[in-house]
Design a protein around this motif. Structure first.
Motif, PDB file in Angstrom:
ATOM      1  N   ASP A  22     -26.507 -53.848  35.595  1.00  0.00           N
ATOM      2  CA  ASP A  22     -25.915 -53.640  34.280  1.00  0.00           C
ATOM      3  C   ASP A  22     -25.720 -54.981  33.564  1.00  0.00           C
ATOM      4  OD1 ASP A  22     -24.561 -51.709  32.389  1.00  0.00           O
ATOM      5  OD2 ASP A  22     -22.880 -53.056  32.809  1.00  0.00           O
ATOM      6  N   ALA A  23     -25.168 -55.960  34.244  1.00  0.00           N
ATOM      7  CA  ALA A  23     -24.920 -57.275  33.646  1.00  0.00           C
ATOM      8  C   ALA A  23     -26.226 -57.959  33.244  1.00  0.00           C
ATOM      9  CB  ALA A  23     -24.122 -58.153  34.621  1.00  0.00           C
ATOM     10  N   LEU A  24     -27.237 -57.868  34.093  1.00  0.00           N
ATOM     11  CA  LEU A  24     -28.526 -58.482  33.771  1.00  0.00           C
ATOM     12  C   LEU A  24     -29.197 -57.784  32.584  1.00  0.00           C
ATOM     13  CD1 LEU A  24     -29.884 -59.194  37.353  1.00  0.00           C
ATOM     14  CD2 LEU A  24     -29.101 -60.867  35.662  1.00  0.00           C
ATOM     15  N   GLY A  25     -29.092 -56.471  32.535  1.00  0.00           N
ATOM     16  CA  GLY A  25     -29.646 -55.725  31.406  1.00  0.00           C
ATOM     17  C   GLY A  25     -28.977 -56.118  30.098  1.00  0.00           C
ATOM     18  N   LEU A  26     -27.656 -56.266  30.135  1.00  0.00           N
ATOM     19  CA  LEU A  26     -26.927 -56.695  28.941  1.00  0.00           C
ATOM     20  C   LEU A  26     -27.370 -58.082  28.495  1.00  0.00           C
ATOM     21  CD1 LEU A  26     -23.345 -55.476  29.884  1.00  0.00           C
ATOM     22  CD2 LEU A  26     -24.780 -54.596  28.031  1.00  0.00           C
ATOM     23  N   ARG A  27     -27.584 -58.965  29.468  1.00  0.00           N
ATOM     24  CA  ARG A  27     -28.015 -60.326  29.140  1.00  0.00           C
ATOM     25  C   ARG A  27     -29.395 -60.324  28.478  1.00  0.00           C
ATOM     26  NH1 ARG A  27     -27.663 -64.511  33.836  1.00  0.00           N
ATOM     27  NH2 ARG A  27     -29.910 -64.528  33.913  1.00  0.00           N
ATOM     28  N   VAL A  28     -30.298 -59.518  29.008  1.00  0.00           N
ATOM     29  CA  VAL A  28     -31.646 -59.428  28.424  1.00  0.00           C
ATOM     30  C   VAL A  28     -31.577 -58.879  27.002  1.00  0.00           C
ATOM     31  CG1 VAL A  28     -33.859 -58.215  28.583  1.00  0.00           C
ATOM     32  CG2 VAL A  28     -32.866 -59.271  30.615  1.00  0.00           C
ATOM     33  N   LEU A  29     -30.807 -57.825  26.793  1.00  0.00           N
ATOM     34  CA  LEU A  29     -30.724 -57.222  25.457  1.00  0.00           C
ATOM     35  C   LEU A  29     -30.054 -58.151  24.452  1.00  0.00           C
ATOM     36  CD1 LEU A  29     -29.938 -53.569  26.490  1.00  0.00           C
ATOM     37  CD2 LEU A  29     -32.045 -54.431  25.453  1.00  0.00           C
ATOM     38  N   ALA A  30     -29.151 -59.019  24.912  1.00  0.00           N
ATOM     39  CA  ALA A  30     -28.492 -59.967  24.014  1.00  0.00           C
ATOM     40  C   ALA A  30     -29.385 -61.168  23.716  1.00  0.00           C
ATOM     41  CB  ALA A  30     -27.171 -60.428  24.620  1.00  0.00           C
ATOM     42  N   PHE A  61     -28.614 -56.972  20.997  1.00  0.00           N
ATOM     43  CA  PHE A  61     -27.379 -56.206  21.148  1.00  0.00           C
ATOM     44  C   PHE A  61     -26.357 -56.983  21.956  1.00  0.00           C
ATOM     45  CE2 PHE A  61     -30.934 -53.311  20.894  1.00  0.00           C
ATOM     46  CZ  PHE A  61     -30.513 -52.364  19.973  1.00  0.00           C
ATOM     47  N   ASP A  62     -25.134 -57.118  21.411  1.00  0.00           N
ATOM     48  CA  ASP A  62     -24.073 -57.624  22.268  1.00  0.00           C
ATOM     49  C   ASP A  62     -23.479 -56.417  23.007  1.00  0.00           C
ATOM     50  OD1 ASP A  62     -22.002 -56.405  20.756  1.00  0.00           O
ATOM     51  OD2 ASP A  62     -21.652 -58.208  19.591  1.00  0.00           O
ATOM     52  N   GLU A  63     -22.679 -56.690  24.009  1.00  0.00           N
ATOM     53  CA  GLU A  63     -22.200 -55.611  24.874  1.00  0.00           C
ATOM     54  C   GLU A  63     -21.414 -54.549  24.128  1.00  0.00           C
ATOM     55  OE1 GLU A  63     -19.715 -54.782  28.978  1.00  0.00           O
ATOM     56  OE2 GLU A  63     -19.966 -56.841  28.292  1.00  0.00           O
ATOM     57  N   ALA A  64     -20.501 -54.940  23.257  1.00  0.00           N
ATOM     58  CA  ALA A  64     -19.667 -53.958  22.561  1.00  0.00           C
ATOM     59  C   ALA A  64     -20.516 -53.019  21.704  1.00  0.00           C
ATOM     60  CB  ALA A  64     -18.624 -54.673  21.707  1.00  0.00           C
ATOM     61  N   VAL A  65     -21.472 -53.574  20.974  1.00  0.00           N
ATOM     62  CA  VAL A  65     -22.344 -52.749  20.129  1.00  0.00           C
ATOM     63  C   VAL A  65     -23.154 -51.791  20.998  1.00  0.00           C
ATOM     64  CG1 VAL A  65     -24.367 -52.821  18.608  1.00  0.00           C
ATOM     65  CG2 VAL A  65     -22.481 -54.422  18.255  1.00  0.00           C
ATOM     66  N   LEU A  66     -23.738 -52.305  22.074  1.00  0.00           N
ATOM     67  CA  LEU A  66     -24.557 -51.467  22.935  1.00  0.00           C
ATOM     68  C   LEU A  66     -23.745 -50.344  23.566  1.00  0.00           C
ATOM     69  CD1 LEU A  66     -27.358 -51.020  24.092  1.00  0.00           C
ATOM     70  CD2 LEU A  66     -26.728 -52.524  25.976  1.00  0.00           C
ATOM     71  N   ARG A  67     -22.559 -50.661  24.066  1.00  0.00           N
ATOM     72  CA  ARG A  67     -21.710 -49.618  24.685  1.00  0.00           C
ATOM     73  C   ARG A  67     -21.344 -48.540  23.666  1.00  0.00           C
ATOM     74  NH1 ARG A  67     -22.550 -50.663  29.800  1.00  0.00           N
ATOM     75  NH2 ARG A  67     -21.733 -52.616  30.605  1.00  0.00           N
ATOM     76  N   ASP A  68     -21.027 -48.943  22.435  1.00  0.00           N
ATOM     77  CA  ASP A  68     -20.707 -47.952  21.398  1.00  0.00           C
ATOM     78  C   ASP A  68     -21.898 -47.037  21.133  1.00  0.00           C
ATOM     79  OD1 ASP A  68     -18.121 -48.834  21.043  1.00  0.00           O
ATOM     80  OD2 ASP A  68     -18.572 -50.030  19.261  1.00  0.00           O
ATOM     81  N   LEU A  69     -23.087 -47.624  21.009  1.00  0.00           N
ATOM     82  CA  LEU A  69     -24.285 -46.819  20.763  1.00  0.00           C
ATOM     83  C   LEU A  69     -24.576 -45.878  21.926  1.00  0.00           C
ATOM     84  CD1 LEU A  69     -26.539 -49.578  19.165  1.00  0.00           C
ATOM     85  CD2 LEU A  69     -25.560 -47.594  17.988  1.00  0.00           C
ATOM     86  N   LEU A  70     -24.406 -46.357  23.142  1.00  0.00           N
ATOM     87  CA  LEU A  70     -24.670 -45.517  24.316  1.00  0.00           C
ATOM     88  C   LEU A  70     -23.675 -44.371  24.432  1.00  0.00           C
ATOM     89  CD1 LEU A  70     -25.650 -48.215  26.950  1.00  0.00           C
ATOM     90  CD2 LEU A  70     -27.140 -46.511  25.870  1.00  0.00           C
ATOM     91  N   ARG A  71     -22.426 -44.605  24.042  1.00  0.00           N
ATOM     92  CA  ARG A  71     -21.425 -43.531  24.087  1.00  0.00           C
ATOM     93  C   ARG A  71     -21.816 -42.384  23.169  1.00  0.00           C
ATOM     94  NH1 ARG A  71     -17.733 -47.387  25.399  1.00  0.00           N
ATOM     95  NH2 ARG A  71     -17.444 -48.208  23.321  1.00  0.00           N
ATOM     96  N   GLU A  72     -22.502 -42.703  22.076  1.00  0.00           N
ATOM     97  CA  GLU A  72     -22.880 -41.688  21.105  1.00  0.00           C
ATOM     98  C   GLU A  72     -24.251 -41.064  21.371  1.00  0.00           C
ATOM     99  OE1 GLU A  72     -22.566 -43.475  17.283  1.00  0.00           O
ATOM    100  OE2 GLU A  72     -20.523 -44.156  17.653  1.00  0.00           O
ATOM    101  N   ALA A  73     -24.987 -41.629  22.299  1.00  0.00           N
ATOM    102  CA  ALA A  73     -26.344 -41.139  22.567  1.00  0.00           C
ATOM    103  C   ALA A  73     -26.293 -39.770  23.247  1.00  0.00           C
ATOM    104  CB  ALA A  73     -27.094 -42.133  23.455  1.00  0.00           C
ATOM    105  N   PRO A  74     -27.238 -38.908  22.922  1.00  0.00           N
ATOM    106  CA  PRO A  74     -27.277 -37.595  23.591  1.00  0.00           C
ATOM    107  C   PRO A  74     -27.652 -37.751  25.056  1.00  0.00           C
ATOM    108  CG  PRO A  74     -29.215 -37.905  22.222  1.00  0.00           C
ATOM    109  CD  PRO A  74     -28.308 -39.074  21.958  1.00  0.00           C
ATOM    110  N   GLY A  75     -27.228 -36.807  25.865  1.00  0.00           N
ATOM    111  CA  GLY A  75     -27.531 -36.848  27.289  1.00  0.00           C
ATOM    112  C   GLY A  75     -28.994 -36.555  27.580  1.00  0.00           C
TER     113      GLY A  75
END
Length: 90
Positions: A22-30, A61-75
């Protein structure tokens, strides 16, 4: 920041390795971001807080933005070509 929310089931992986992935994925996306061809999609993501490099067509994507978007994503997501085969992911 440790991963928040429910963890998907991945056979054999414990919390430690999942947190590292998870941490590495966040780093790549940022740092590297992702290529987004659609100007409309880039604008929408920028409106939600993502950093966009229009010249390169990349979104970061920074972590906060990505987490917000993922919370709203459909399953479940269905995609495919019009009139063609459809795939379901999720």
């Amino acid at each position: 920041m440790a991963r928040q929310g429910p963890r998907p089931a991945f056979g054999g992986l414990t919390a430690g390795p999942l947190d590292r992935i998870d941490a590495l994925g966040l780093r790549v996306l940022a740092r590297v971001g992702v290529g987004v061809d659609s100007a409309r999609a880039r604008r929408a993501l920028a409106e939600r807080g993502a950093r966009v490099d229009e010249g390169r067509g990349r979104v970061f994507f920074d972590e906060a933005v990505l987490r917000d978007l993922l919370r709203e994503a459909p399953g479940l997501v269905r995609f495919g070509r019009r009139g063609g085969a459809t795939r379901t992911v999720g």
